[in-house]
Design an enzyme around this catalytic site. Structure first.
Site, mmCIF file in Angstrom:
data_model
loop_
_atom_site.group_PDB
_atom_site.id
_atom_site.type_symbol
_atom_site.label_atom_id
_atom_site.label_comp_id
_atom_site.label_asym_id
_atom_site.label_seq_id
_atom_site.Cartn_x
_atom_site.Cartn_y
_atom_site.Cartn_z
ATOM 1 N N PRO A 199 0.835 -1.209 0.000
ATOM 2 C CA PRO A 199 0.000 0.000 0.000
ATOM 3 C C PRO A 199 0.871 1.261 0.000
ATOM 4 O O PRO A 199 1.886 1.316 0.700
ATOM 5 C CB PRO A 199 -0.791 -0.109 1.313
ATOM 6 C CG PRO A 199 -0.641 -1.512 1.775
ATOM 7 C CD PRO A 199 0.591 -2.082 1.146
ATOM 8 N N ILE A 200 0.451 2.241 -0.789
ATOM 9 C CA ILE A 200 1.251 3.465 -0.939
ATOM 10 C C ILE A 200 1.064 4.387 0.269
ATOM 11 O O ILE A 200 -0.023 4.464 0.833
ATOM 12 C CB ILE A 200 0.848 4.177 -2.259
ATOM 13 C CG1 ILE A 200 1.251 3.303 -3.455
ATOM 14 C CG2 ILE A 200 1.479 5.560 -2.377
ATOM 15 C CD1 ILE A 200 0.776 3.825 -4.788
ATOM 16 N N ASP A 254 14.826 2.526 4.951
ATOM 17 C CA ASP A 254 13.926 1.881 3.980
ATOM 18 C C ASP A 254 14.668 1.292 2.773
ATOM 19 O O ASP A 254 14.490 0.111 2.466
ATOM 20 C CB ASP A 254 12.848 2.859 3.504
ATOM 21 C CG ASP A 254 11.772 3.086 4.550
ATOM 22 O OD1 ASP A 254 12.060 2.869 5.742
ATOM 23 O OD2 ASP A 254 10.655 3.478 4.184
ATOM 24 N N SER A 264 7.892 3.390 -1.320
ATOM 25 C CA SER A 264 8.760 4.266 -2.128
ATOM 26 C C SER A 264 10.135 3.649 -2.321
ATOM 27 O O SER A 264 10.690 3.660 -3.427
ATOM 28 C CB SER A 264 8.921 5.623 -1.447
ATOM 29 O OG SER A 264 7.684 6.162 -1.131
ATOM 30 N N ALA A 265 10.684 3.113 -1.224
ATOM 31 C CA ALA A 265 12.010 2.490 -1.339
ATOM 32 C C ALA A 265 11.937 1.256 -2.230
ATOM 33 O O ALA A 265 12.815 1.027 -3.065
ATOM 34 C CB ALA A 265 12.525 2.109 0.046
ATOM 35 N N ALA A 266 10.862 0.461 -2.088
ATOM 36 C CA ALA A 266 10.756 -0.780 -2.862
ATOM 37 C C ALA A 266 10.640 -0.487 -4.360
ATOM 38 O O ALA A 266 11.246 -1.184 -5.183
ATOM 39 C CB ALA A 266 9.567 -1.604 -2.379
ATOM 40 N N GLY A 307 3.676 4.019 5.389
ATOM 41 C CA GLY A 307 4.799 3.682 6.267
ATOM 42 C C GLY A 307 5.330 2.276 6.040
ATOM 43 O O GLY A 307 6.057 1.745 6.872
ATOM 44 N N GLY A 315 7.113 1.320 3.326
ATOM 45 C CA GLY A 315 8.314 1.309 2.489
ATOM 46 C C GLY A 315 8.064 1.145 1.004
ATOM 47 O O GLY A 315 8.946 0.660 0.283
#
Ligand code: PMV
Length: 295
Positions: A86-87, A137, A94-96, A90, A92
């Site tokens: 889920p965007i 992250d 964005s990092a993934a 918290g 992660g």
């Protein structure tokens, strides 16, 4: 096609900002990136279909740009993103997306980057987009596994964790600023709480490693009380946590709080959690970034 996992902070959010310990683990929700050479840059995700676009796709756009700088030539990839994470909660995502895209770019353009190099660029992407960031992250997403930070000491455990989305958005910078203000006003009290959080983190690690479910549950509850004390819980989060506790699941905020995700610990005696709220079961993921050839 390459993929990279999301993460949860098991313990130590906020106190880690002040040099205390944190426990983080990669989770078995992954983001998948497929990169193909094309005649112009195209980024396709559930956020939309764009070219290089630092508003809609900041992480992927920066990943392409910094990858180009690294290999010292222009490229025109088509990047397709599919994510189970889920965007903006918290976990992660964005990092993934950054890590999986960098690996997929490296694969398609024959660069053969190792994990250290992928992490280094992903860390730079995070800094470009967020300004200030701890780097936890992209680290966890690249290497997978569970870690004690800041030592980067790997540990392993087996536990069922669940995530409930509070439905409220969590803005990390606002929450970090809120704690900083409280600490300024009541330095001795807040320092005391941060020290307690540090101790809790160490004890949770021990309890997880030895499979002591009762201890993990108590420590989760104490941790949540401390997070509430520094003002990062909300009434809705408190309500969801009480609901989880009624079903025998100890829970706490994961990440910055003020909304975002709640992390529940499912003791072994509970086979199938019965909850009024929508929830998602996750488990620790030991594999970081990986690529499937020909995918
Ligand atoms: O919600 P997230 O995943 O951005 O986690 C924030 C964790 C904090 O400790 C509150 C901030 C930080 O930089 O470590």
């Amino acid at each position: 096609m390459c993929s990279a996992p999301g993460k949860v902070i098991i313990s130590g959010e906020h106190s880690v900002v002040y040099g205390k310990h944190a426990l983080v683990t990669a989770i078995n929700l992954r983001c998948y990136s497929q990169v193909n050479k094309a005649d112009r840059i195209k980024i396709i995700s559930e956020l939309g279909e764009t070219g290089l676009n630092f508003e809609v796709h900041p992480y992927v756009s920066w990943a392409i740009k910094l990858f180009e700088e690294r290999i010292k030539r222009k490229i025109t990839p088509e990047v397709r993103i599919k994510s189970q994470i889920p965007i903006a909660s918290g976990l992660g995502s964005s990092a993934a997306v950054t890590v999986s895209t960098l690996a997929a770019l490296s694969l398609e353009y024959g660069m053969d980057f190792g994990r250290d190099e992928i992490f280094e660029i992903a860390r730079e992407v995070e800094l470009r987009v967020q300004g200030r960031a701890s780097g936890v992250d992209p680290f966890v997403s690249t290497f997978g596994g569970a870690w004690l930070m800041p030592e980067r000491e790997k540990f392993s455990f087996n536990a069922r964790l669940l995530i409930v989305d509070s439905g409220e958005s969590s803005i990390t910078s606002e929450m970090v600023a809120k704690v900083a203000m409280l600490k300024e006003r009541y330095p001795e009290i807040v320092d005391g709480i941060l020290d307690v959080m540090d101790r809790i983190t160490i004890e949770i690690k021990k309890a997880l490693e030895t499979g002591n479910d009762t201890a993990v549950a108590s420590l989760f509850s104490i941790n949540q009380c401390m997070l509430k004390a520094i003002g990062v819980s909300t009434r809705k989060i408190d309500r969801i946590i009480s609901m989880l506790e009624r079903s025998g699941i100890a829970a706490k905020i994961t990440g910055a709080g003020g909304g975002g995700s709640i992390l529940g610990f499912v003791p072994r005696r509970i086979k199938e959690p019965e909850l009024e709220h929508k929830w998602l079961e996750v488990s620790p993921e030991y594999e970081g970034v990986r690529c499937e050839h020909g995918g």
